[in-house]
Design a protein around this motif. Structure first.
Motif, PDB file in Angstrom:
ATOM      1  N   THR A 197       0.839  -1.181   0.000  1.00 29.48           N
ATOM      2  CA  THR A 197       0.000   0.000   0.000  1.00 29.48           C
ATOM      3  C   THR A 197       0.880   1.239   0.000  1.00 29.48           C
ATOM      4  O   THR A 197       1.648   1.476   0.908  1.00 29.48           O
ATOM      5  CB  THR A 197      -0.901   0.012   1.245  1.00 29.48           C
ATOM      6  OG1 THR A 197      -1.679  -1.177   1.251  1.00 29.48           O
ATOM      7  CG2 THR A 197      -1.804   1.226   1.260  1.00 29.48           C
ATOM      8  N   TYR A 198       0.750   2.017  -1.058  1.00 22.96           N
ATOM      9  CA  TYR A 198       1.495   3.263  -1.117  1.00 22.96           C
ATOM     10  C   TYR A 198       0.784   4.198  -2.061  1.00 22.96           C
ATOM     11  O   TYR A 198      -0.131   3.811  -2.765  1.00 22.96           O
ATOM     12  CB  TYR A 198       2.934   3.032  -1.591  1.00 22.96           C
ATOM     13  CG  TYR A 198       3.028   2.561  -3.021  1.00 22.96           C
ATOM     14  CD1 TYR A 198       2.809   1.223  -3.351  1.00 22.96           C
ATOM     15  CD2 TYR A 198       3.311   3.458  -4.041  1.00 22.96           C
ATOM     16  CE1 TYR A 198       2.884   0.799  -4.658  1.00 22.96           C
ATOM     17  CE2 TYR A 198       3.378   3.027  -5.359  1.00 22.96           C
ATOM     18  CZ  TYR A 198       3.169   1.695  -5.652  1.00 22.96           C
ATOM     19  OH  TYR A 198       3.234   1.282  -6.952  1.00 22.96           O
ATOM     20  N   ILE A 199       1.186   5.433  -2.072  1.00 18.56           N
ATOM     21  CA  ILE A 199       0.549   6.423  -2.919  1.00 18.56           C
ATOM     22  C   ILE A 199       1.436   6.676  -4.123  1.00 18.56           C
ATOM     23  O   ILE A 199       2.556   7.153  -4.003  1.00 18.56           O
ATOM     24  CB  ILE A 199       0.302   7.722  -2.143  1.00 18.56           C
ATOM     25  CG1 ILE A 199      -0.613   7.421  -0.935  1.00 18.56           C
ATOM     26  CG2 ILE A 199      -0.312   8.781  -3.024  1.00 18.56           C
ATOM     27  CD1 ILE A 199      -0.783   8.600  -0.019  1.00 18.56           C
ATOM     28  N   SER A 200       0.898   6.325  -5.295  1.00 19.87           N
ATOM     29  CA  SER A 200       1.678   6.485  -6.515  1.00 19.87           C
ATOM     30  C   SER A 200       1.741   7.965  -6.897  1.00 19.87           C
ATOM     31  O   SER A 200       0.736   8.659  -6.891  1.00 19.87           O
ATOM     32  CB  SER A 200       1.027   5.687  -7.647  1.00 19.87           C
ATOM     33  OG  SER A 200       1.723   5.864  -8.828  1.00 19.87           O
ATOM     34  N   ILE A 201       2.935   8.432  -7.238  1.00 19.81           N
ATOM     35  CA  ILE A 201       3.056   9.851  -7.589  1.00 19.81           C
ATOM     36  C   ILE A 201       3.600  10.064  -8.992  1.00 19.81           C
ATOM     37  O   ILE A 201       3.834  11.190  -9.408  1.00 19.81           O
ATOM     38  CB  ILE A 201       3.943  10.597  -6.571  1.00 19.81           C
ATOM     39  CG1 ILE A 201       5.356   9.988  -6.526  1.00 19.81           C
ATOM     40  CG2 ILE A 201       3.307  10.593  -5.204  1.00 19.81           C
ATOM     41  CD1 ILE A 201       6.328  10.799  -5.674  1.00 19.81           C
ATOM     42  N   GLY A 207      -1.600  11.342  -4.577  1.00 17.43           N
ATOM     43  CA  GLY A 207      -2.758  10.478  -4.396  1.00 17.43           C
ATOM     44  C   GLY A 207      -3.271   9.847  -5.676  1.00 17.43           C
ATOM     45  O   GLY A 207      -4.058   8.922  -5.612  1.00 17.43           O
ATOM     46  N   GLN A 208      -2.864  10.338  -6.819  1.00 16.56           N
ATOM     47  CA  GLN A 208      -3.323   9.712  -8.049  1.00 16.56           C
ATOM     48  C   GLN A 208      -2.608   8.384  -8.263  1.00 16.56           C
ATOM     49  O   GLN A 208      -1.537   8.136  -7.723  1.00 16.56           O
ATOM     50  CB  GLN A 208      -3.105  10.639  -9.242  1.00 16.56           C
ATOM     51  CG  GLN A 208      -4.072  11.823  -9.246  1.00 16.56           C
ATOM     52  CD  GLN A 208      -3.985  12.619 -10.526  1.00 16.56           C
ATOM     53  OE1 GLN A 208      -3.169  12.329 -11.397  1.00 16.56           O
ATOM     54  NE2 GLN A 208      -4.828  13.620 -10.661  1.00 16.56           N
ATOM     55  N   ALA A 240      -8.021  -1.810  -8.661  1.00 22.53           N
ATOM     56  CA  ALA A 240      -9.023  -1.238  -7.773  1.00 22.53           C
ATOM     57  C   ALA A 240      -8.691   0.218  -7.451  1.00 22.53           C
ATOM     58  O   ALA A 240      -9.566   1.082  -7.440  1.00 22.53           O
ATOM     59  CB  ALA A 240      -9.116  -2.057  -6.488  1.00 22.53           C
ATOM     60  N   SER A 241      -7.422   0.492  -7.194  1.00 22.63           N
ATOM     61  CA  SER A 241      -7.010   1.867  -6.876  1.00 22.63           C
ATOM     62  C   SER A 241      -7.325   2.812  -8.024  1.00 22.63           C
ATOM     63  O   SER A 241      -7.768   3.947  -7.811  1.00 22.63           O
ATOM     64  CB  SER A 241      -5.507   1.904  -6.568  1.00 22.63           C
ATOM     65  OG  SER A 241      -5.206   1.149  -5.417  1.00 22.63           O
ATOM     66  N   TYR A 242      -7.098   2.354  -9.233  1.00 26.60           N
ATOM     67  CA  TYR A 242      -7.357   3.188 -10.408  1.00 26.60           C
ATOM     68  C   TYR A 242      -8.845   3.477 -10.548  1.00 26.60           C
ATOM     69  O   TYR A 242      -9.255   4.593 -10.855  1.00 26.60           O
ATOM     70  CB  TYR A 242      -6.824   2.482 -11.652  1.00 26.60           C
ATOM     71  CG  TYR A 242      -6.900   3.303 -12.921  1.00 26.60           C
ATOM     72  CD1 TYR A 242      -6.146   4.465 -13.068  1.00 26.60           C
ATOM     73  CD2 TYR A 242      -7.720   2.908 -13.979  1.00 26.60           C
ATOM     74  CE1 TYR A 242      -6.212   5.214 -14.237  1.00 26.60           C
ATOM     75  CE2 TYR A 242      -7.789   3.650 -15.153  1.00 26.60           C
ATOM     76  CZ  TYR A 242      -7.033   4.804 -15.279  1.00 26.60           C
ATOM     77  OH  TYR A 242      -7.101   5.548 -16.432  1.00 26.60           O
ATOM     78  N   TRP A 243      -9.668   2.466 -10.312  1.00 26.07           N
ATOM     79  CA  TRP A 243     -11.119   2.606 -10.458  1.00 26.07           C
ATOM     80  C   TRP A 243     -11.732   3.401  -9.305  1.00 26.07           C
ATOM     81  O   TRP A 243     -12.649   4.202  -9.501  1.00 26.07           O
ATOM     82  CB  TRP A 243     -11.765   1.230 -10.546  1.00 26.07           C
ATOM     83  CG  TRP A 243     -13.251   1.256 -10.757  1.00 26.07           C
ATOM     84  CD1 TRP A 243     -13.939   1.886 -11.755  1.00 26.07           C
ATOM     85  CD2 TRP A 243     -14.232   0.616  -9.940  1.00 26.07           C
ATOM     86  NE1 TRP A 243     -15.296   1.663 -11.616  1.00 26.07           N
ATOM     87  CE2 TRP A 243     -15.500   0.882 -10.516  1.00 26.07           C
ATOM     88  CE3 TRP A 243     -14.169  -0.185  -8.800  1.00 26.07           C
ATOM     89  CZ2 TRP A 243     -16.689   0.388  -9.976  1.00 26.07           C
ATOM     90  CZ3 TRP A 243     -15.347  -0.676  -8.265  1.00 26.07           C
ATOM     91  CH2 TRP A 243     -16.594  -0.382  -8.846  1.00 26.07           C
ATOM     92  N   ASN A 247      -8.416   6.976  -0.293  1.00 23.52           N
ATOM     93  CA  ASN A 247      -9.862   7.028  -0.520  1.00 23.52           C
ATOM     94  C   ASN A 247     -10.573   5.863   0.152  1.00 23.52           C
ATOM     95  O   ASN A 247     -11.275   5.087  -0.495  1.00 23.52           O
ATOM     96  CB  ASN A 247     -10.149   7.033  -2.024  1.00 23.52           C
ATOM     97  CG  ASN A 247     -11.457   7.730  -2.357  1.00 23.52           C
ATOM     98  OD1 ASN A 247     -12.367   7.774  -1.533  1.00 23.52           O
ATOM     99  ND2 ASN A 247     -11.555   8.268  -3.558  1.00 23.52           N
ATOM    100  N   LEU A 248     -10.402   5.730   1.447  1.00 27.60           N
ATOM    101  CA  LEU A 248     -11.021   4.637   2.196  1.00 27.60           C
ATOM    102  C   LEU A 248     -12.541   4.659   2.071  1.00 27.60           C
ATOM    103  O   LEU A 248     -13.186   3.607   2.077  1.00 27.60           O
ATOM    104  CB  LEU A 248     -10.610   4.709   3.664  1.00 27.60           C
ATOM    105  CG  LEU A 248     -11.138   3.577   4.564  1.00 27.60           C
ATOM    106  CD1 LEU A 248     -10.626   2.230   4.076  1.00 27.60           C
ATOM    107  CD2 LEU A 248     -10.732   3.820   6.019  1.00 27.60           C
ATOM    108  N   LYS A 249     -13.114   5.842   1.939  1.00 24.65           N
ATOM    109  CA  LYS A 249     -14.576   5.950   1.802  1.00 24.65           C
ATOM    110  C   LYS A 249     -15.068   5.147   0.613  1.00 24.65           C
ATOM    111  O   LYS A 249     -16.014   4.357   0.722  1.00 24.65           O
ATOM    112  CB  LYS A 249     -14.987   7.413   1.644  1.00 24.65           C
ATOM    113  CG  LYS A 249     -16.486   7.625   1.407  1.00 24.65           C
ATOM    114  CD  LYS A 249     -16.801   9.094   1.216  1.00 24.65           C
ATOM    115  CE  LYS A 249     -18.302   9.312   0.969  1.00 24.65           C
ATOM    116  NZ  LYS A 249     -18.723   8.736  -0.333  1.00 24.65           N
TER     117      LYS A 249
END
Length: 304
Positions: free
Chosen positions: A8-12, A22-23, A209-212, A220-222
């Motif tokens: 789990t990480y935030i792609s930059i 966050g994207q 899933a992250s992309y969608w 974006n846990l929500k």
């Protein structure tokens, strides 16, 4: 659909350039068709054969019907229906897989025509994928297709009070989410190797899933929670059939969902097809086994 195991990480970085915090980088998705899937699977499973079934004589097919138009974008579906108009038939809304980023309604051709031959009105839905719109766009498209089908119930001799949803892989996640939403009044759910939770301890991080979902779990846990059908199970949830491969990561949340359903005395079943890869439904003999489980369950819930 292929899930990538990643931390789990935030792609930059995206396409070699800097993007906003966050994207998520677009997955390198390959075309997802019955034919391409068969070619891939046969390398490790040489005994399988491609799907080749003639169109049953007792059905009609309306292809590329527009069920919605969103800002000039025509959303289309294929409707497979029994020619027998002497009675009303249950319906099945079908959602193709492809990691929320690829695949098409044509993937549902063989399952849809066989369901129609057995007395079901089957609508294979083309919906907006992740390159066009993020969650919940595709889910809303399926719900619009459902409403379109109900409005056209007379044309297809449809019993609009008896409609199921069916999906495979990412399509199974979407179909199950549509099915657990009480407003849709779905009467049965067929989940074919699709996860039911993005936040369950068994769930694995997925770049698809992250992309969608508009960002990874930390960002974006929500959305990750809201898009998890397991979180919405209640006493009004319809009966659910799970048909799974032997790949554990596609079972994420299934057992807990079945426990919840049983606590409400809601019918639920699962069948794990032994020694199968993901996308097993795209080849024989696994397609026929999947079809038989599906027909048996639908007949039990919608025709008795």
């Amino acid at each position: 659909m292929i899930f990538n195991k990643t931390p789990t990480y935030i792609s930059i970085f995206l396409m070699g350039g800097m993007v906003a915090f966050g994207q998520v980088q677009r997955p390198n998705a390959s075309p997802y068709t019955n034919e391409s899937t068969f070619e891939k699977l046969k390398k490790k499973h040489p005994f399988i054969t491609p799907l080749e079934r003639p169109v049953p004589a007792n059905i009609g097919i309306d292809q590329n019907v527009e069920y919605a138009n969103i800002n000039g974008l025509s959303l289309k579906a294929d409707v497979y229906y029994p020619l027998d108009t002497s009675k009303k038939h249950p319906g099945v809304v079908m959602v193709h897989g492809g990691g929320w980023i690829s695949g098409s309604k044509e993937n549902e051709k063989y399952m849809a025509q066989e369901l129609a031959a057995k007395g079901y009105v089957a609508i294979a839905v083309g919906y907006r994928l992740a390159d066009v719109t993020k969650y919940p766009g595709g889910v809303e498209d399926i719900e619009q297709a459902l409403q379109w089908l109900k409005k056209n119930h007379k044309k297809y001799s449809l019993n609009q009070k008896k409609i199921a949803v069916l999906g495979e892989s990412a399509g199974a996640q979407i179909a199950t989410l549509v099915g657990v939403r009480s407003k849709n009044k779905i009467k049965a759910i067929i989940n074919i190797d699709g996860i039911v939770s993005f936040i369950h301890p068994e769930a694995e991080e997925s770049t698809y899933a992250s992309y969608w979902l508009g960002g990874d779990r930390n960002v974006n846990l929500k959305n990750w929670t809201e898009a998890s059908p397991l979180e919405s199970v209640n006493k009004n949830t319809p009966p659910i059939l799970f048909i799974n491969s032997s790949q554990p990561r596609f079972h994420a949340g299934r057992d807990d969902m079945m426990k919840k359903l049983k606590s409400y005395h809601i019918l639920t079943e699962f069948h794990e097809i032994r020694d199968t890869p993901h996308s097993f439904w795209s080849a024989e003999p696994w397609f026929t086994e999947t079809l038989n489980y599906t027909i048996d369950f639908l007949d039990k819930v919608l025709k008795q």
